[in-house]
Design an enzyme around this catalytic site. Structure first.
Site, mmCIF file in Angstrom:
data_model
loop_
_atom_site.group_PDB
_atom_site.id
_atom_site.type_symbol
_atom_site.label_atom_id
_atom_site.label_comp_id
_atom_site.label_asym_id
_atom_site.label_seq_id
_atom_site.Cartn_x
_atom_site.Cartn_y
_atom_site.Cartn_z
ATOM 1 N N LYS A 124 4.184 -13.659 9.541
ATOM 2 C CA LYS A 124 5.535 -13.801 9.360
ATOM 3 C C LYS A 124 6.038 -15.235 9.101
ATOM 4 C CE LYS A 124 8.836 -11.027 10.794
ATOM 5 N NZ LYS A 124 8.722 -9.488 10.828
ATOM 6 N N ASP A 164 13.140 -9.305 6.274
ATOM 7 C CA ASP A 164 13.438 -9.252 7.731
ATOM 8 C C ASP A 164 14.910 -9.579 7.915
ATOM 9 O OD1 ASP A 164 11.701 -8.832 10.329
ATOM 10 O OD2 ASP A 164 13.058 -10.580 10.796
HETATM 11 O O1 2IT Z 1 9.139 -6.616 11.252
HETATM 12 C C1 2IT Z 1 8.636 -6.057 10.204
HETATM 13 O O2 2IT Z 1 7.607 -5.281 10.261
HETATM 14 C C2 2IT Z 1 9.206 -6.158 8.871
HETATM 15 N N1 2IT Z 1 10.125 -7.230 8.962
HETATM 16 C C3 2IT Z 1 8.824 -5.713 7.682
HETATM 17 C C4 2IT Z 1 7.553 -6.506 7.151
HETATM 18 C C5 2IT Z 1 7.036 -6.215 5.844
HETATM 19 O O3 2IT Z 1 6.143 -6.776 5.501
HETATM 20 O O4 2IT Z 1 7.594 -5.038 5.138
#
Ligand code: 2IT
Length: 445
Positions: A124, A164
């Protein structure tokens, strides 16, 4: 495993990281019995290894605003764990972003991605940059500055970011563009790309659609008919939009959405293509308010500064941000006779709200299961990019539906507690076991 001891050590090592400690505690309590029944985990210190991200990057992002002044933000990428695949997870641009929130999100993402059954590790990233009120040029320059620092750590088989909160198709486009220029490659690094340059069909809808497929399974497992049920949604962004679209398609009626300014109650339902499209218009206006909905649709009411959880509805779907539903909200929902609560945002409920739902044997499911459709579709985008093909809507939707049904089955298998299905325990155990076994098999690294 001794949860208390582990938490003390974790607090000492990560002082003040509230969200990270909250997410860790929830998982530890869920997996304690399974962990202790498997002495090989203890011997290999699997949980200690999982409580420490593989690595984190923290960096300065300097950019020039429209007035010519230099602005400075802090950028982050937490490469949490790559035991089962390349680091994978979104980028969040929001003033609340700090190392604690990104570590909690990376930790959650690791188990969520394991639940999808696709080969993705957890990561993340983001920044405390607020997109609110910024011009398109400012957004582009910020995204470019962010990637200029981060790009060496990314790659289609190394670390694949996505969107996100505060990061949608536009921001992914700008970040991908700069990545592509610097890396001299056009690969599947970044998902959520535009359809003309490697994006997957249904990716914008996938988190909300997947959540409703999951809710549909929860209903089926409890002999509840989703048709005709009223739904309160929080947020009005991409996830809330997808959830509203699919809830409507499945015959439920969304009556509330919300923003930082308050919530909208529309007894007629936010259920026409025009009204649902208006959510997107509100969001892309960049003002971060829902109040104008009540001006455009005068039958609807705007409640300033309030949360939608005070509405009397059958289903509540937090779709905005962590800890947006607290114990008081949970009690209100119960008193109003809510049937089902599904977290669509990551850790949308406070720990005491989750405990309340479970103690009262209410139908509740956690974000890492409910919202996994977003990252699952990202996994499908990575597959399409690696194969240099693109699938149709129907093909992607079929995968998404199958994956969500499978996650539901995993939760039931690991979370059955007599007649009650403890989805929190189910999701945590199923996700943890997969990651733990992969770590164990790869030796001490
Ligand atoms: O919290 C999540 O799963 C997302 N923001 C999507 C992450 C993604 O790599 O598609």
């Amino acid at each position: 495993m001794n949860v208390e001891q582990l938490m003390q050590d974790l607090e000492r090592k990560n002082p003040g990281e509230k969200e990270f400690l909250q997410a860790a505690h929830e998982v530890l309590v869920s997996i304690e019995d399974v962990y202790n029944a498997n002495p090989q985990f203890e011997k290999a210190s699997i949980i200690e290894r999982l409580l420490e991200p593989d690595r984190t990057f923290v960096f300065r992002v300097a950019w020039v605003d429209d007035s010519g002044k230099v602005q400075v933000n802090r950028g982050y990428r937490v490469q949490y764990n790559n035991a089962i695949g390349p680091y994978k997870g979104g980028i969040r641009f929001h003033p609340s972003v700090n190392l604690s929130s990104l570590k909690f999100l990376g930790f959650e993402q690791t188990f969520k991605n394991a639940l999808t059954t696709l080969p993705m590790g957890g990561g993340k990233g983001g920044s405390d940059f607020s997109p609110k009120g910024k011009s398109d040029g400012e957004i582009m320059r910020f995204c470019q500055a962010f990637v200029t620092e981060l790009w060496r750590e990314l790659g289609p088989d190394r670390d694949v970011p996505a969107g996100d909160i505060g990061v949608g198709a536009r921001e992914v486009g700008y970040m991908f563009g700069m990545y592509k220029k610097l890396a001299r490659e056009h690969t599947g690094t970044y998902t959520g790309k535009g359809l003309t340059f490697g994006g997957s069909r249904l990716r914008p809808e996938a988190t909300g659609f997947g959540a409703l497929y999951f809710v549909e399974q929860m209903c089926k497992a409890h002999n509840i008919d989703l048709k005709g049920k009223t739904v309160a949604v929080s947020g009005f962004g991409n996830v809330a939009w997808g959830a509203t679209l699919k809830a409507t398609e499945l015959g439920a009626k969304v009556v509330a959405i919300s923003g930082p300014d308050g919530y909208i109650y529309d007894a007629d339902g936010i259920n026409t293509p025009e009204k649902i499209a208006y959510m997107v218009e509100l969001r892309t206006s960049g003002n971060d308010v829902v109040a104008p909905y009540a001006t455009k649709y005068p039958n609807a009411k705007f409640y300033a500064g309030k949360k939608p959880w005070e509405c009397k509805v059958d289903i509540a779907l937090p779709c905005a941000i962590q800890n947006e539903m607290n114990l008081e909200d949970a009690k209100t929902l119960k008193a109003n006779g809510v049937t089902l609560v599904a977290e669509v945002s990551n850790m949308g409920c406070t720990a005491d709200a989750v405990d309340f739902f479970i103690e009262n044997k209410m139908l509740f499911a956690p974000g890492k299961a409910v919202n996994a459709g977003g990252v699952a579709c990202s996994g499908l985008e990575m597959t399409q990019n690696a194969m240099h093909i693109s699938w149709t809507n129907e093909e992607v939707d079929k995968w998404l539906h199958q994956i969500m049904n499978d996650i539901h089955s995993q939760c039931v298998a690991s979370g059955k507690d007599g007649k009650y299905i403890n989805y929190v325990k189910g999701a945590n155990i199923a996700g943890f076991l997969k990651v733990a076994q992969a770590i164990l098999a790869q030796g001490v690294i």
